[in-house]
Design a protein around this motif. Sequence first.
Motif, short mmCIF file in Angstrom:
data_model
loop_
_atom_site.label_atom_id
_atom_site.label_comp_id
_atom_site.label_asym_id
_atom_site.label_seq_id
_atom_site.Cartn_x
_atom_site.Cartn_y
_atom_site.Cartn_z
N THR A 1 0.80 -1.29 -0.07
CA THR A 1 -0.02 0.05 -0.09
C THR A 1 0.71 1.27 -0.09
OG1 THR A 1 -1.78 -1.23 1.16
CG2 THR A 1 -1.70 1.44 1.36
N ALA A 2 2.10 1.28 0.92
CA ALA A 2 2.78 2.28 0.86
C ALA A 2 3.56 2.64 -0.41
CB ALA A 2 3.90 2.16 2.17
N ALA A 3 3.88 1.41 -1.01
CA ALA A 3 4.71 1.60 -2.41
C ALA A 3 3.67 2.06 -3.40
CB ALA A 3 5.25 0.14 -2.60
N GLN A 4 2.28 1.69 -3.27
CA GLN A 4 1.59 2.18 -4.41
C GLN A 4 1.18 3.67 -4.23
OE1 GLN A 4 1.44 -0.50 -6.44
NE2 GLN A 4 -0.40 -0.01 -7.08
N LEU A 5 1.31 4.11 -3.12
CA LEU A 5 1.29 5.59 -2.74
C LEU A 5 2.47 6.47 -3.27
CD1 LEU A 5 -0.26 8.22 -1.70
CD2 LEU A 5 0.69 7.41 0.79
N ALA A 6 3.64 5.88 -2.73
CA ALA A 6 5.03 6.51 -3.44
C ALA A 6 5.11 6.51 -4.65
CB ALA A 6 6.15 5.66 -2.73
N GLN A 7 4.68 5.19 -5.42
CA GLN A 7 4.61 5.16 -6.97
C GLN A 7 3.87 6.27 -7.61
OE1 GLN A 7 6.46 3.48 -9.10
NE2 GLN A 7 5.49 4.45 -10.66
N ARG B 1 2.89 9.23 -6.36
CA ARG B 1 3.77 10.48 -6.25
C ARG B 1 4.94 10.69 -7.12
NH1 ARG B 1 3.01 10.77 0.44
NH2 ARG B 1 0.93 11.51 0.30
N ARG B 2 5.62 9.57 -7.31
CA ARG B 2 6.68 9.58 -8.04
C ARG B 2 6.22 9.94 -9.52
NH1 ARG B 2 11.04 4.57 -8.41
NH2 ARG B 2 8.97 3.53 -8.83
N ALA B 3 5.38 9.35 -10.02
CA ALA B 3 4.61 9.44 -11.21
C ALA B 3 4.19 10.92 -11.39
CB ALA B 3 3.43 8.58 -11.55
N LEU C 1 10.85 11.95 -3.54
CA LEU C 1 10.37 10.95 -2.53
C LEU C 1 11.08 11.38 -1.31
CD1 LEU C 1 10.81 7.85 -4.74
CD2 LEU C 1 8.57 8.87 -4.27
N ASN C 2 10.29 11.05 -0.07
CA ASN C 2 11.03 11.36 1.10
C ASN C 2 11.49 9.82 1.62
OD1 ASN C 2 8.76 9.73 2.05
ND2 ASN C 2 7.54 11.63 2.83
N ALA C 3 11.98 9.67 2.81
CA ALA C 3 12.56 8.43 3.33
C ALA C 3 11.41 7.42 3.39
CB ALA C 3 13.24 8.47 4.46
N GLU D 1 18.70 8.33 -7.52
CA GLU D 1 18.99 9.53 -6.78
C GLU D 1 18.27 10.92 -6.93
OE1 GLU D 1 20.87 10.60 -3.65
OE2 GLU D 1 22.62 9.67 -4.67
N THR D 2 18.05 10.92 -8.42
CA THR D 2 17.29 12.27 -8.87
C THR D 2 15.71 12.27 -8.37
OG1 THR D 2 16.82 11.05 -10.96
CG2 THR D 2 18.70 12.53 -10.99
N GLU D 3 15.30 11.20 -7.95
CA GLU D 3 13.78 10.82 -7.59
C GLU D 3 13.80 11.06 -6.27
OE1 GLU D 3 12.38 7.51 -10.61
OE2 GLU D 3 13.21 6.96 -8.52
N LEU D 4 14.75 11.30 -5.28
CA LEU D 4 14.64 11.69 -3.80
C LEU D 4 14.78 13.16 -3.49
CD1 LEU D 4 17.25 8.56 -2.72
CD2 LEU D 4 14.67 8.59 -3.20
N LEU D 5 14.29 13.41 -2.48
CA LEU D 5 14.53 14.76 -1.83
C LEU D 5 16.05 14.88 -1.17
CD1 LEU D 5 11.34 14.79 0.37
CD2 LEU D 5 12.09 16.61 -1.62
#
Length: 226
Positions: free
Chosen positions: A15-21, A23-25, A30-32, A66-70
């Motif tokens: 579930t958390a990965a789907q939310l992160a995905q 947002r990334r899209a 991304l935060n930690a 790296e470019t996808e991270l805060l």
Amino acid sequence: MELTPSEQDRLLIFTAAQLAQSRRARGVKLNAPEATALIAHAVIEAARDGASHAQALVAGQTAVTETELLPGVGSLLTGIAVEGVFDDGRRLVVVDFASTDTNIPGEVIRLEVAPQVSTAKTIDIIVRNESTIGISVTTHMHFFEVNPRLKFDRAAAYGMRLHIPAGEHVDFPPGQDVSVELEAIGGNRVLIGFAGLVDGPLDAPGAKEQALAKAREWGYLDGGQS
């Protein structure tokens, strides 16, 4: 439906990965927690697809870039332990993300600061304690207004304080002479309180003369008088 604790954990990661995905899209950095969820999910799914332990590890290491991270998040993605269900059983995969980001959230960076040098006027005076008990004077006491039984040049000490580190003090044993260094009081040079000899701007016209007259009237010892 009955789920084991491990299955509940994998469902939460999914579930958390789907939310992160999602947002990334959208281009959100991304935060930690989001990055960790994507890494853990990649390991779990690789194992479920029949990958080897080594392949699952690579899947986790490459799940984010790296470019996808805060800023600073990459340095936090270490020691991510994920249990994968492989064809030969459950095994732990520990992922360390290879980050080149030198930012560390919450890191305390000490700056080299040149020591401050006081430019205040200083004088040396001799102080004698004429009482029968010891007397202590702290850092920022207006020395002109210290204990009446300390005998020294009061006029010279007007507008001065002890030239010692903040919070410290100097002891004056009874019947002894002690040499001290005084420095000019800085700031707006307005004194309120202490012994009440000044109570106002130090440098106001006539303030010093009035304070000296009051000190003589109140019986303050003065080693500077002729």
